[in-house]
Design a protein around this motif. Structure first.
Motif, PDB file in Angstrom:
ATOM      1  N   LYS A 204       0.781  -1.104   0.095  1.00 24.77           N
ATOM      2  CA  LYS A 204       0.176  -0.078  -0.159  1.00 24.77           C
ATOM      3  C   LYS A 204       0.847   1.172   0.211  1.00 24.77           C
ATOM      4  O   LYS A 204       0.654   2.148  -0.911  1.00 24.77           O
ATOM      5  CB  LYS A 204      -0.934  -0.044   1.220  1.00 24.77           C
ATOM      6  N   THR A 205       1.888   1.215   0.784  1.00 21.74           N
ATOM      7  CA  THR A 205       2.714   2.558   0.761  1.00 21.74           C
ATOM      8  C   THR A 205       3.649   2.575  -0.347  1.00 21.74           C
ATOM      9  O   THR A 205       3.640   3.944  -0.829  1.00 21.74           O
ATOM     10  CB  THR A 205       3.874   2.237   1.990  1.00 21.74           C
ATOM     11  N   VAL A 221      -1.745  -4.790  -6.358  1.00 24.28           N
ATOM     12  CA  VAL A 221      -1.101  -5.277  -4.883  1.00 24.28           C
ATOM     13  C   VAL A 221      -0.279  -6.443  -5.305  1.00 24.28           C
ATOM     14  O   VAL A 221       0.989  -6.404  -4.702  1.00 24.28           O
ATOM     15  CB  VAL A 221      -2.107  -5.790  -4.159  1.00 24.28           C
ATOM     16  N   LEU A 222      -0.383  -7.327  -6.139  1.00 26.62           N
ATOM     17  CA  LEU A 222       0.400  -8.439  -6.240  1.00 26.62           C
ATOM     18  C   LEU A 222       1.499  -8.019  -6.967  1.00 26.62           C
ATOM     19  O   LEU A 222       2.752  -8.550  -6.869  1.00 26.62           O
ATOM     20  CB  LEU A 222      -0.256  -9.601  -7.132  1.00 26.62           C
ATOM     21  N   SER A 223       1.716  -7.073  -7.944  1.00 25.93           N
ATOM     22  CA  SER A 223       2.963  -6.604  -8.737  1.00 25.93           C
ATOM     23  C   SER A 223       3.566  -5.903  -7.792  1.00 25.93           C
ATOM     24  O   SER A 223       4.809  -6.082  -7.906  1.00 25.93           O
ATOM     25  CB  SER A 223       2.187  -5.612  -9.637  1.00 25.93           C
ATOM     26  N   ALA A 224       3.152  -5.190  -6.944  1.00 26.40           N
ATOM     27  CA  ALA A 224       3.907  -4.121  -5.818  1.00 26.40           C
ATOM     28  C   ALA A 224       4.488  -5.223  -4.931  1.00 26.40           C
ATOM     29  O   ALA A 224       5.691  -5.171  -4.812  1.00 26.40           O
ATOM     30  CB  ALA A 224       2.931  -3.347  -5.085  1.00 26.40           C
ATOM     31  N   LEU A 225       4.036  -6.220  -4.589  1.00 26.73           N
ATOM     32  CA  LEU A 225       4.510  -7.313  -3.466  1.00 26.73           C
ATOM     33  C   LEU A 225       5.659  -7.912  -4.090  1.00 26.73           C
ATOM     34  O   LEU A 225       6.838  -8.223  -3.610  1.00 26.73           O
ATOM     35  CB  LEU A 225       3.515  -8.394  -3.114  1.00 26.73           C
ATOM     36  N   HIS A 226       5.452  -8.359  -5.624  1.00 28.13           N
ATOM     37  CA  HIS A 226       6.386  -8.935  -6.304  1.00 28.13           C
ATOM     38  C   HIS A 226       7.628  -8.176  -6.599  1.00 28.13           C
ATOM     39  O   HIS A 226       8.706  -8.635  -6.217  1.00 28.13           O
ATOM     40  CB  HIS A 226       5.711  -9.579  -7.781  1.00 28.13           C
ATOM     41  N   GLY A 227       7.403  -6.881  -6.715  1.00 27.92           N
ATOM     42  CA  GLY A 227       8.557  -5.915  -6.782  1.00 27.92           C
ATOM     43  C   GLY A 227       9.530  -5.742  -5.717  1.00 27.92           C
ATOM     44  O   GLY A 227      10.730  -5.752  -5.881  1.00 27.92           O
ATOM     45  N   VAL A 228       8.804  -5.732  -4.432  1.00 28.75           N
ATOM     46  CA  VAL A 228       9.505  -5.839  -3.270  1.00 28.75           C
ATOM     47  C   VAL A 228      10.213  -6.810  -2.999  1.00 28.75           C
ATOM     48  O   VAL A 228      11.482  -6.820  -2.523  1.00 28.75           O
ATOM     49  CB  VAL A 228       8.602  -5.663  -2.184  1.00 28.75           C
ATOM     50  N   TRP A 229       9.508  -8.019  -3.129  1.00 34.58           N
ATOM     51  CA  TRP A 229      10.298  -9.363  -2.975  1.00 34.58           C
ATOM     52  C   TRP A 229      11.534  -9.676  -4.115  1.00 34.58           C
ATOM     53  O   TRP A 229      12.649  -9.857  -3.579  1.00 34.58           O
ATOM     54  CB  TRP A 229       9.199 -10.558  -3.226  1.00 34.58           C
ATOM     55  N   ARG A 230      11.388  -8.990  -5.194  1.00 34.03           N
ATOM     56  CA  ARG A 230      12.485  -9.201  -6.156  1.00 34.03           C
ATOM     57  C   ARG A 230      13.551  -8.504  -5.648  1.00 34.03           C
ATOM     58  O   ARG A 230      14.944  -8.798  -5.991  1.00 34.03           O
ATOM     59  CB  ARG A 230      12.112  -8.789  -7.552  1.00 34.03           C
ATOM     60  N   THR A 231      13.290  -7.193  -5.205  1.00 31.86           N
ATOM     61  CA  THR A 231      14.493  -5.997  -4.915  1.00 31.86           C
ATOM     62  C   THR A 231      15.076  -6.246  -3.599  1.00 31.86           C
ATOM     63  O   THR A 231      16.369  -5.912  -3.274  1.00 31.86           O
ATOM     64  CB  THR A 231      14.118  -4.632  -5.210  1.00 31.86           C
ATOM     65  N   ARG A 232      14.210  -6.730  -2.519  1.00 32.12           N
ATOM     66  CA  ARG A 232      14.633  -6.623  -1.216  1.00 32.12           C
ATOM     67  C   ARG A 232      14.189  -7.832  -0.365  1.00 32.12           C
ATOM     68  O   ARG A 232      14.571  -7.972   1.020  1.00 32.12           O
ATOM     69  CB  ARG A 232      14.004  -5.230  -0.484  1.00 32.12           C
ATOM     70  N   GLY A 233      13.806  -8.886  -1.102  1.00 31.47           N
ATOM     71  CA  GLY A 233      13.405 -10.058  -0.461  1.00 31.47           C
ATOM     72  C   GLY A 233      12.538  -9.941   0.724  1.00 31.47           C
ATOM     73  O   GLY A 233      11.597  -9.190   0.898  1.00 31.47           O
TER      74      GLY A 233
END
Length: 274
Positions: A204-205, A221-233
């Protein structure tokens, strides 16, 4: 719901919301900066910790009041027997309905507040004007879907747990819990719900802070979560979990305790009035 109950829920919810948002604002700022794409230090670190507080102050009362009016009304409308096994379902439905309605007020306030928190040099009104000029009204509602998708799971955990803990404590001591006991239950329920829903809060942030036209700004939301997971785990998905838990635990203590106390006081006042 009778008129005194309706009025008491409105005022008590609003008072509780203002108390929490203003007292715990610094923790919320730290959490937002930890979750921001540019990182904590570039987002402002510990500087300008009250940036965005006017937006929170303006939105607090109507947001919290809208939630609790809806929450109490839906509980009353469903009127399940207190001994029924359907009680947790009633609390879940009431909390979910409350969040959907409250987010209509919360999201514009949250968008302006979070952008001010990561850009402390810009004033709240300046940020609000820029959003309207560049993105229109829809810009103020960017992240509505992700906020609802965060708040509903949060409420599905927090409110049934809060109500269950109060009922258990009441049963143990053979009388209804006091306001401070309700607040303790609220703190525990809020902290637990905050921990398990942190990844949704991070998404959300990111969506609210994203530049207009960018991929995260689409609100997926899923795309945002995937992006965070890919860059910062995993650590990225749980960025800000401790200040979020601290803020919501303390917030649950203050918010739900203040709500119960204010509502009981107003209802008692109403009974004493001729």
């Amino acid at each position: 719901m009778d008129r005194p109950g309706f009025t008491a829920s409105l005022v008590a919810g609003g008072v509780a919301g203002v108390c929490v948002d203003l007292i715990l604002f610094p923790l919320d700022t730290i959490k937002t900066r930890l979750q921001s794409p540019q990182g904590f230090n570039k987002a402002g670190g510990f500087r300008g910790i009250y940036a965005g507080v006017p937006s929170a102050a303006i939105g607090s009362f109507p947001n919290a009041a809208a939630f609790f009016i809806t929450y109490e009304y839906v509980k009353w409308f469903l009127h399940t027997d207190s001994s029924s096994y359907l009680m947790p379902v009633k609390h879940m439905l009431a909390a979910s309905a409350g969040e959907v309605v409250a987010c209509l007020i919360r999201v514009p306030s949250e968008v302006v507040k979070q952008r001010a928190q990561v850009s402390a040099s810009s004033g709240t009104f300046h940020i609000f004007s820029n959003i309207l000029c560049q993105e229109g009204i829809q810009g103020l509602y960017r992240g509505y879907k992700s906020t609802v998708l965060r708040e509903i799971p949060f409420s599905l955990v927090q409110f049934p747990l809060w109500e269950s803990l109060k009922a258990l404590w009441s049963w143990k001591q053979d009388h209804v819990v006091d306001s401070w006991q309700s607040a303790v239950c609220g703190a525990f329920a809020g902290g637990f719900a905050a921990a398990v829903t942190t990844p949704l809060d991070v998404a959300k942030t990111r969506i609210m802070l994203a530049k207009a036209g960018s991929s995260p700004a689409s609100g997926n939301v899923l795309s945002a979560l995937h992006g965070v997971w890919r860059t910062r785990g995993l650590s990225g998905l749980f960025a800000g979990v401790f200040p979020r838990m601290a803020a919501i635990s303390l917030g649950g203590f203050i918010f739900l305790g203040a709500y119960d106390q204010t509502r009981s006081f107003l209802l008692e006042l109403g009974r004493e009035s001729p």
